[in-house]
Write a protein that holds these residues in place. Structure first.
Motif, PDB file in Angstrom:
ATOM      1  N   PRO A 244       0.803  -1.234   0.000  1.00  0.00           N
ATOM      2  CA  PRO A 244       0.000   0.000   0.000  1.00  0.00           C
ATOM      3  C   PRO A 244       0.830   1.276   0.000  1.00  0.00           C
ATOM      4  N   ASP A 245       2.049   1.212   0.550  1.00  0.00           N
ATOM      5  CA  ASP A 245       2.879   2.416   0.604  1.00  0.00           C
ATOM      6  C   ASP A 245       3.345   2.864  -0.769  1.00  0.00           C
ATOM      7  N   LEU A 246       3.374   1.946  -1.753  1.00  0.00           N
ATOM      8  CA  LEU A 246       3.821   2.322  -3.101  1.00  0.00           C
ATOM      9  C   LEU A 246       2.768   3.137  -3.846  1.00  0.00           C
ATOM     10  N   ALA A 247       1.512   3.069  -3.387  1.00  0.00           N
ATOM     11  CA  ALA A 247       0.445   3.803  -4.071  1.00  0.00           C
ATOM     12  C   ALA A 247       0.693   5.302  -4.039  1.00  0.00           C
ATOM     13  N   ALA A 248       1.351   5.795  -2.973  1.00  0.00           N
ATOM     14  CA  ALA A 248       1.650   7.225  -2.874  1.00  0.00           C
ATOM     15  C   ALA A 248       2.879   7.616  -3.682  1.00  0.00           C
ATOM     16  N   LEU A 249       3.595   6.632  -4.237  1.00  0.00           N
ATOM     17  CA  LEU A 249       4.825   6.912  -4.982  1.00  0.00           C
ATOM     18  C   LEU A 249       4.649   6.770  -6.494  1.00  0.00           C
ATOM     19  N   ILE A 250       3.679   5.946  -6.917  1.00  0.00           N
ATOM     20  CA  ILE A 250       3.489   5.670  -8.337  1.00  0.00           C
ATOM     21  C   ILE A 250       2.276   6.436  -8.851  1.00  0.00           C
TER      22      ILE A 250
END
Length: 331
Positions: A244-250
């Motif tokens: 879920p933390d990658l959603a704010a990066l991609i």
């Protein structure tokens, strides 16, 4: 495909690698990935600081594989007609003739591609996507095989134009080229400072087309295909794959071309390794080069200095590959 045919194709590609490595010291990863892109029939983007043999690697590969070769040095004052061609008036015949540009070659080296303005990039986009050029209402097909091998310098900011996402997506692979280590640097000094070696031709265009057709016949198991799709989907919906933390990066994940690119690159790598089938390891080995340049980061991720390759490594770690169970028959 017969096993001996796969083996002979692999041996031929190994010989091709060997000839390029006569000239390129170290950079084993770059040379192998260039050959993979060649066999997969995809365009390739090489990124690295000046002097790490990007241009030399491409020109050496063109020598080894035969065919016609053209180098275009991209500059800010370049115009589309400089690369695709234009109409020229002939006083002797009192009419216009079409003069085809340097892109009409089997291998086109677009040197420092990010120095060209938007009009040139759009003209090159048609060349890469459609493998044709439209001039004065006529369509001219490019020779086969046709591959664009582009280089760009990541450290300069003056007089450069970042490649549009649509054009980056047309590149099958993006290869990052690091500095050589001390051992390789010494080998470069010894090998290149006196009488630089010259690679010998191993392939010709027809043989390369045959290798490309052979790669298309490499078997991709349903479980491996499912693994490829899961990797691509994880770049678009990371929360669904326990990240879920990658959603704010991609901002934007990989496109469907990434799915097709993973299949074609993995097949080419399997052929190079002398196999008739793709293993999950083949997919993992090419995933960085196929996926990295297709992921668009959010503003916050760019500000924090996040690199797309880190995200791809995270995805590879979190998306499990299928297990390969070897059936050796009754003991």
């Amino acid at each position: 495909m017969a096993e001996h045919e796969t083996g002979s194709s692999g041996a031929l590609l190994e010989q091709t690698l060997g000839e390029v490595r006569k000239v390129i010291v170290g950079q084993e990863h770059m040379v192998e990935r260039l050959v993979v892109a060649l066999v997969a029939g995809g365009h390739c983007l090489l990124e690295g600081v000046p002097g790490v043999a990007k241009t030399l690697a491409v020109s050496s590969l063109a020598q080894v594989t035969g065919g016609t070769f053209a180098r275009i040095q991209f500059t800010p004052d370049l115009v589309p007609s400089d690369i695709v061609g234009t109409r020229i008036y002939r006083p002797s015949s009192e009419k216009f003739d079409v003069e085809l540009g340097p892109v009409f070659a089997n291998f086109v080296l677009a040197d420092e591609i990010n120095r060209a303005p938007a009009k040139v990039q759009s003209a090159l986009l048609e060349v890469m996507a459609e493998r044709q050029v439209s001039l004065t209402g006529q369509t001219y097909r490019l020779p086969r095989p046709f591959i664009v091998l582009a280089t760009q310098n990541p450290i300069e900011s003056e007089g450069v134009y970042p490649l549009p996402e649509a054009q980056r997506d047309r590149f099958l692979m993006k290869i990052n080229i690091p500095y050589p280590d001390a051992h390789d640097e010494l080998a470069i000094l010894r090998r290149m400072s006196v009488d630089p070696p010259v690679p010998q031709q191993v392939l010709d265009p027809e043989m390369l087309l045959g290798l490309q057709r052979a790669a298309e016949q490499i078997t991709v198991h349903e479980l491996v295909a499912d693994y490829i799709v899961r990797l691509v989907m994880a770049t678009r919906q990371p929360a669904a794959y326990r990240m879920p933390d990658l959603a704010a990066l991609i901002e934007i994940g990989a496109s469907p071309r990434a799915t097709l690119g993973l299949v074609s690159a993995a097949r080419a790598l399997a052929l190079l390794r002398g196999r008739e089938f793709v293993l999950p390891e083949d997919v993992r080995d090419v995933a960085r080069e196929v996926l990295t340049h297709r992921i668009v980061l959010t503003f916050d991720a760019v500000a924090d200095g996040i690199d797309q390759s880190e995200l791809v490594d995270r995805i590879l770690a979190c998306v499990p590959p299928p297990r390969v169970v070897w059936n050796h028959g009754p003991s």
